[in-house]
Design an enzyme around this catalytic site. Structure first.
Site, mmCIF file in Angstrom:
data_model
loop_
_atom_site.group_PDB
_atom_site.id
_atom_site.type_symbol
_atom_site.label_atom_id
_atom_site.label_comp_id
_atom_site.label_asym_id
_atom_site.label_seq_id
_atom_site.Cartn_x
_atom_site.Cartn_y
_atom_site.Cartn_z
ATOM 1 C CG ASN A 1 -0.203 -0.154 2.491
ATOM 2 O OD1 ASN A 1 0.591 0.695 2.844
ATOM 3 N ND2 ASN A 1 -0.427 -1.265 3.205
ATOM 4 C CG ASP B 1 -7.314 -4.308 5.736
ATOM 5 O OD1 ASP B 1 -6.989 -4.375 6.925
ATOM 6 O OD2 ASP B 1 -7.632 -3.242 5.164
ATOM 7 C CE LYS C 1 9.422 -12.966 -13.254
ATOM 8 N NZ LYS C 1 10.227 -12.376 -14.308
ATOM 9 C CG PHE D 1 -2.475 5.756 13.456
ATOM 10 C CD1 PHE D 1 -1.911 5.345 14.650
ATOM 11 C CD2 PHE D 1 -2.136 7.007 12.949
ATOM 12 C CE1 PHE D 1 -1.026 6.161 15.343
ATOM 13 C CE2 PHE D 1 -1.254 7.834 13.631
ATOM 14 C CZ PHE D 1 -0.694 7.413 14.824
ATOM 15 C CE LYS E 1 -11.318 1.903 10.432
ATOM 16 N NZ LYS E 1 -10.529 2.423 9.317
ATOM 17 C CE LYS F 1 -9.666 -2.009 12.941
ATOM 18 N NZ LYS F 1 -8.535 -2.378 12.090
#
Ligand code: CTP
Length: 397
Positions: free
Chosen positions: A209, A278, A288, A322, A336, A340
Site C-alpha cells: 500500500n 487487510d 517466479k 490509527f 473503529k 477494535k
C-alpha cells in the site's frame, strides 16, 4: 519546540567549525535565540562576523574586552542559556571542561552555566581513541550529566579515516531538540508499528500500500525524545529509523504480528501506525511465476489477515490505533475505536493532498474511547507527532 529557546553555541578550534555556521542557521530557523561564544582557535577557522550575521546576536570572543564582558559576558550568557552546546568540541575544550579549567570564552560559559550541556566532539581518530580523551568524556557524562553527540566515522580532514568527524548539523539539531523536550514518557516502554506490509506472491511480486512510514517514524522520534524506551516494528521503507530506537524490521502482516506478540507484553503504550495489509495472497510461489504459465488473466485468491489492533483488546498497555479514512472521518474513527477496542484512535483524512500517505504534513483528530476528541492542528508530521505524544502522555495513569 525550539521557539524562544535560548541556546548558547560554543565553537572551539576545529575544522568542523564551518559546520557550526549551518547549525546556527538551523537553530535560528527553528525559532531559537542563538548566542555564540568562540575560542581564539575557533576564530582561526571561521570569522565571528559569520556567526553574528547568522545568529543576529553579538558574538562573545574575548574575556578581556570590557565592552563584551559588559554586554554579553560569560556570566550573562551562562545565566540566560536554556542549553549550552559545544560544537565542535575539540580534545582541548573537552579536557578544559573535564578539569574545570575556565580559560577561554567557551569553557567559561560552559562551566558557569547550570543549563544542560551537549557536546559534539570533533578531532583526529587517535585523539578520540586516546584514553585521556575518553576519560574526560566519561567524567563530563557522569559528573556533569553532559550529553555527547558521538562523532561520525569517515574521512577526516587530517587524512586519517576513522571516528572523529563531527556529527552532521541536522543530527546535532535533533539531539538539541531531544535535550530540551519535556520528559513526558520517562520510564515508559513504547511500541510503535510503522510503514506498510508486503504480501509476497512470488519472489519478485508483492501486494502493498501507499504507506511510507513517515508518521510512525515521527512518533518514534517524538516518543524517544520524551524519554520513552521505544521499539519500532517497521515494515519495508526507504526511511532511516531515528537513533536510539530499537528497530525490528518486518515484511508481511504475519511477521508484524509475530514481532508484536513478542514485545507487547512489556509495553506501557502501543501506537499502531502501520498500514497493515487487510488481505494476503492465499498462496506463495517459491519460484517466479512465468507469464507463459499464467496466461492472459491471473486471478488471485486473497485471505483476510489477522487484525493486529483488535487482537490487543485485552492488552494492559494503552493502545492507540490509527484510522485512514476518506469520508466521515470522525464518525468512522469512533466506530473503529469501539470495534477494535482501543483506548484512542488517531484519524487522518487520507483523501487530502497535504495529509496522510506520502505527505510530509498531516491533519489528524484523536478520538478517545470515551468519545472525547482532540483536534490536532495541521502541521509537519514531526509537529503532529509531538502533539499526539503530549495528549496521550496526559492520559496514561
Ligand atoms: N490494523 C491492524 N491489522 C490489520 C489491519 C489494520 O492492526 N490487519 C490496524 C492499523 O494498524 C490501524 C488500524 O488497524 O491502526 C486501522 O486501520 P485501517 O486500515 O484504517 O482500518 P481497517 O481495519 O482496514 O478498516 P476499514 O477497512 O473498515 O477501514
Amino acid at each position: 519546540m525550539l521557539r524562544g529557546a535560548n541556546i548558547v553555541l560554543g565553537v572551539s578550534g576545529g575544522i568542523a567549525a564551518y559546520k557550526s555556521a549551518y547549525l546556527t542557521r538551523l537553530l535560528v530557523k527553528a525559532g531559537a535565540n542563538v548566542s555564540v561564544a568562540m575560542t581564539e582557535a575557533a576564530q582561526e577557522f571561521i570569522g565571528r562576523a559569520t556567526f553574528q550575521a547568522l545568529s543576529g546576536n553579538p558574538v562573545f570572543t574575548n574575556l578581556w574586552s570590557a565592552r563584551q564582558e559588559a554586554d554579553i559576558g560569560h556570566i550573562t550568557l551562562a545565566d540566560k542559556a536554556g542549553l549550552v552546546v559545544v560544537a565542535p568540541a575539540t580534545a582541548t575544550t573537552i579536557a578544559r571542561l573535564a578539569t574545570g579549567a575556565a580559560c577561554d570564552p567557551v569553557s567559561c560559559v560552559a562551566l558557569a552555566t547550570t543549563a544542560p550541556l551537549l557536546l559534539a566532539p570533533s578531532m583526529n581518530v587517535n585523539m578520540w581513541n586516546n584514553p585521556v580523551t575518553q576519560r574526560n568524556l566519561s567524567t563530563l557524562r557522569s559528573v556533569c550529566g553532559a550529553q555527547i553527540v558521538e562523532p561520525d566515522v569517515g574521512y577526516l580532514a587530517c587524512n586519517w579515516t576513522g571516528k572523529g568527524r563531527m556529527a552532521e548539523p541536522e543530527q546535532i539539531l535533533s539531539a538539541i531538540e531531544a535535550a530540551l523536550s519535556p520528559n513526558l514518557l520517562a520510564g515508559k516502554k513504547v511500541v510503535i508499528t510503522a510503514g506498510p506490509t508486503r504480501e509476497m506472491l512470488d519472489p519478485v511480486r508483492f501486494l502493498s500500500n501507499r504507506s511510507t512510514g513517515k508518521m510512525g517514524m515521527a512518533l518514534a522520534t517524538a516518543a524517544s525524545r520524551s524519554g520513552a524506551a521505544v521499539t519500532l516494528i517497521l515494515g519495508p521503507t526507504q526511511l532511516q529509523p531515528p537513533p536510539g530506537v530499537e528497530v525490528i524490521s518486518v515484511v508481511s502482516a504475519r511477521d508484524m504480528g509475530d514481532a508484536l506478540d513478542k514485545v507487547v507484553g512489556r509495553a506501557d503504550l502501543v501506537f499502531k501506525a502501520a498500514a497493515v495489509a487487510d488481505y494476503a495472497p492465499e498462496d506463495f510461489a517459491m519460484q517466479k511465476l512465468k507469464k507463459g504459465e499464467l496466461g492472459g488473466e491471473w486471478s488471485l485468491k486473497l485471505r483476510q489477515t489477522t487484525d493486529l489492533l483488535a487482537k490487543l483488546k485485552d492488552s494492559s498497555a494503552f493502545v492507540v490505533g490509527f484510522a485512514a479514512e476518506t469520508t466521515d472521518v470522525v464518525a468512522n474513527a469512533k466506530s473503529k475505536c469501539a470495534r477494535k477496542g482501543c483506548d484512542a484512535i488517531v484519524a487522518n483524512d487520507v483523501s487530502r493532498k497535504d495529509a496522510g500517505f506520502e505527505s510530509d504534513t498531516n491533519k489528524v483528530v484523536i478520538v478517545r474511547a470515551n468519545g472525547d476528541c482532540v483536534d490536532v492542528p495541521f502541521g509537519s508530521k514531526a509537529d503532529v507527532a509531538t502533539n499526539i505524544i503530549e495528549s496521550v502522555a496526559g492520559w496514561l495513569s
